[in-house]
Design an enzyme around this catalytic site. Sequence first.
Site, PDB file in Angstrom:
ATOM      1  N   TYR A   1      -5.396   6.548  -9.036  1.00 17.91           N
ATOM      2  CA  TYR A   1      -6.592   5.752  -8.712  1.00 17.91           C
ATOM      3  C   TYR A   1      -7.810   6.252  -9.485  1.00 17.91           C
ATOM      4  O   TYR A   1      -8.664   5.460  -9.905  1.00 17.91           O
ATOM      5  CB  TYR A   1      -6.866   5.807  -7.209  1.00 17.91           C
ATOM      6  CG  TYR A   1      -5.931   4.952  -6.401  1.00 17.91           C
ATOM      7  CD1 TYR A   1      -6.276   3.657  -6.042  1.00 17.91           C
ATOM      8  CD2 TYR A   1      -4.686   5.427  -6.002  1.00 17.91           C
ATOM      9  CE1 TYR A   1      -5.418   2.857  -5.311  1.00 17.91           C
ATOM     10  CE2 TYR A   1      -3.814   4.645  -5.268  1.00 17.91           C
ATOM     11  CZ  TYR A   1      -4.184   3.360  -4.927  1.00 17.91           C
ATOM     12  OH  TYR A   1      -3.321   2.566  -4.206  1.00 17.91           O
TER      13      TYR A   1
ATOM     14  N   CYS B   1       0.828  -1.216   0.000  1.00 12.82           N
ATOM     15  CA  CYS B   1       0.000   0.000   0.000  1.00 12.82           C
ATOM     16  C   CYS B   1       0.857   1.258   0.000  1.00 12.82           C
ATOM     17  O   CYS B   1       1.699   1.433   0.881  1.00 12.82           O
ATOM     18  CB  CYS B   1      -0.905  -0.031   1.229  1.00 12.82           C
ATOM     19  SG  CYS B   1      -1.819   1.504   1.499  1.00 12.82           S
TER      20      CYS B   1
END
Length: 325
Positions: free
Chosen positions: A172, A41
Amino acid sequence: MPSNDEFDRDTDYIATRITADGRDGFPVEPGRYRLVVARACPWANRAIIVRRLLGLEDVLSIGFCGPTHDERSWTFDLDPGGVDPVLKIPRLQDAYFRRDPHYPKGITVPAIVDETTGAVVTNDFAPMTLDLSTEWTAYHREGAPDLYPEALRDEIDEVAERIYTDVNNAVYQCGFAGSQASYEAAYDKLFAALDWLSDRLIDRRYLVGDAITEADVRLFTTLVRFDPVYHGHFKCNRNKLSELPVLWAYARDLFQTPGFGDTIDFEQIKQHYYLVHTGINPTQLVPKGPELVNWQMPHGREALGGEPFGKGTPPGPVREGERVL
């Protein structure tokens, strides 16, 4: 307001702060808290880097989730028996539910857990690293860099805000766009920002000032994932990072700096994105490439001056049990 086909990140995190004065009920205290992360992450990667740069290993323990998760939670499948050895839980959601049995939102990393209660204190990643820099100073290692120097905070905040909206989050927005128009808008925003960053870095080694700051940490975690993941998986494909000469050299400079590249596990990064995002990659095939040995190539950015740790020193070797395998 974003349209329905735009990716809109939920930023309503647990905003409790761990501070020197304990004003939220959680004072800085060695050995009390556990930082739970996943190497895959990028938001968690920030906290891994900052903890290491500041030398907080002895006062803030760390737990690593595996690279994948299901719809419920990140899990501790890297640990023997799939249970975190300190918190004694198999799923990070267990620590969230100890904070709130009806916790309604996503189970995210990084999270800091109070070891005395087993409950999450905060998952608010943006102030988390700033607090490590400013509230945990009594426990910084000798020679720790000042990642958020007071005289530069306004500029760091300004640069970091654009990095977040137009780079960290924009990749994203490209990957999870629900329409061609929203994808192209995010794509254009992303590459305009990368061009702006290239221009900014062409004659300066670091984003703000003459040493590494929080702004560099925040940009690095997206750049290091760009070619392995975002270029193809998220369709951010105007250029590869390796085709942007200034940013590619800048990223290699940071990667070769102790505390940055030694936190990166490219295999876990690829496994996370390509296995978890089944809506984008339904076959769950994980690409073999790209070849990543070039991260160790000379970057030549020493000629721009500056010192990575300012008046400080590099962190020591990675601790046993925290090394990338």
